[in-house]
Write a protein that holds these residues in place. Structure first.
Motif, short mmCIF file in Angstrom:
data_model
loop_
_atom_site.label_atom_id
_atom_site.label_comp_id
_atom_site.label_asym_id
_atom_site.label_seq_id
_atom_site.Cartn_x
_atom_site.Cartn_y
_atom_site.Cartn_z
N ILE A 197 3.58 10.72 -1.51
CA ILE A 197 3.38 10.19 -2.86
C ILE A 197 4.53 9.24 -3.15
O ILE A 197 5.70 9.62 -3.02
N GLU A 249 5.75 5.57 -5.69
CA GLU A 249 5.43 4.72 -6.83
C GLU A 249 5.12 3.31 -6.32
O GLU A 249 5.58 2.91 -5.25
N LYS A 250 4.33 2.58 -7.13
CA LYS A 250 3.99 1.22 -6.72
C LYS A 250 5.28 0.41 -6.57
O LYS A 250 6.28 0.67 -7.23
N LEU A 272 -1.29 0.11 -6.05
CA LEU A 272 -2.13 1.26 -6.39
C LEU A 272 -3.35 1.36 -5.47
O LEU A 272 -3.75 2.46 -5.08
N SER A 313 -3.75 3.47 -2.11
CA SER A 313 -3.98 4.92 -2.05
C SER A 313 -5.20 5.18 -1.18
O SER A 313 -6.30 4.68 -1.45
N THR A 328 -0.72 8.58 -1.74
CA THR A 328 -1.02 8.38 -3.16
C THR A 328 0.05 7.47 -3.74
O THR A 328 1.24 7.77 -3.64
N THR A 363 1.39 5.84 -7.19
CA THR A 363 1.29 6.06 -8.65
C THR A 363 1.93 4.91 -9.42
O THR A 363 2.71 4.12 -8.84
#
Lengths: 109, 114
Positions: free
Chosen positions: B12, B14-15, B84, B87, B112, B114
């Motif tokens: 996971i 972050e963009k 995004l 993902s 993923t 986010t």
């Protein structure tokens, strides 16, 4: 580029039933493979079948290359057969592999 | 015979961050593939290596994705910076010959963003 279609998109079966999944492709292919993607996401080889017929237990597959389709037969289905079935083709050794959109199968007890 | 290994299994981020995935193919397999599978779709080939050379990378978004296969064995796929829409599950596969043949897939890395 080559187009790959699969039918039906979704299928629900009672345990013990038989089914036929179809893969159509828009151009001649050198290679065709069937995969089962289980509910955990793992892709598992079923058949490498650019032409002819093969059988493995309750599963069998037939590819008629001249008519540009392949069939996957599942007999006496079990709940463990649930998942998504993909066919993937390669037109020539110099072309990219193309996967179909898949058939989602649910086998209920 | 050991199968195709991939790591990590889940990531996971972050963009705009960077991420790298690793793949170790089946021993002796000359051909290595990276696929992107978006939820509800079939896998899409990103890049195919034959030993350490690139056979096809026509669907690799080269402005942000890069891949290498040093020494013709292990491979890494990198995304920098992530968006995004990246993902997806990233699948590695290998086969023993120059073409499609029978591909064997690893368990995949679920990314993923986010």
């Amino acid at each position: 580029g080559i187009q790959v279609e699969q039918s039906p998109p979704d299928l629900i079966l009672q345990e013990g039933a038989n089914s036929t999944l179809r893969c159509n492709f828009s151009d001649s292919v050198n290679n065709l493979q069937w995969f089962h993607q289980n509910p955990w996401g793992q892709l598992i080889n079923l058949f490498y079948i650019p032409s002819g017929t093969k059988q493995n237990g309750r599963l069998s597959a037939t590819t008629v290359a001249t008519e540009r389709y392949s069939l996957l037969y599942i007999s006496s289905s079990q709940t463990t057969d649930s998942g998504v079935y993909f066919c993937a083709v390669e037109r020539t050794s110099y072309d990219k592999v193309i996967f179909g959109p898949g058939t989602s199968l649910s086998v209920i007890p | 015979e050991a199968g195709v290994a991939q790591s990590p299994r889940y990531k996971i981020i972050e963009k705009r961050q960077s991420v790298a995935f690793w793949c170790n193919p089946i021993s002796g397999h000359a051909t290595l593939y990276w696929y992107q599978q978006i939820l509800g779709q079939g896998p899409k080939l990103l890049i195919q290596f034959q030993n350490n050379g690139v056979v096809d990378d026509s669907q690799l978004p080269k402005d942000r994705f890069s891949a290498e296969r040093l020494k013709g064995v292990d491979s890494t796929l990198k995304i920098q910076p992530a968006k995004l829409e990246d993902s997806a599950v990233y699948l590695c596969a290998s086969s023993s010959r120059t073409s499609f043949d029978e591909q064997y897939f690893g368990p995949g890395t679920r990314l993923t963003v986010t």
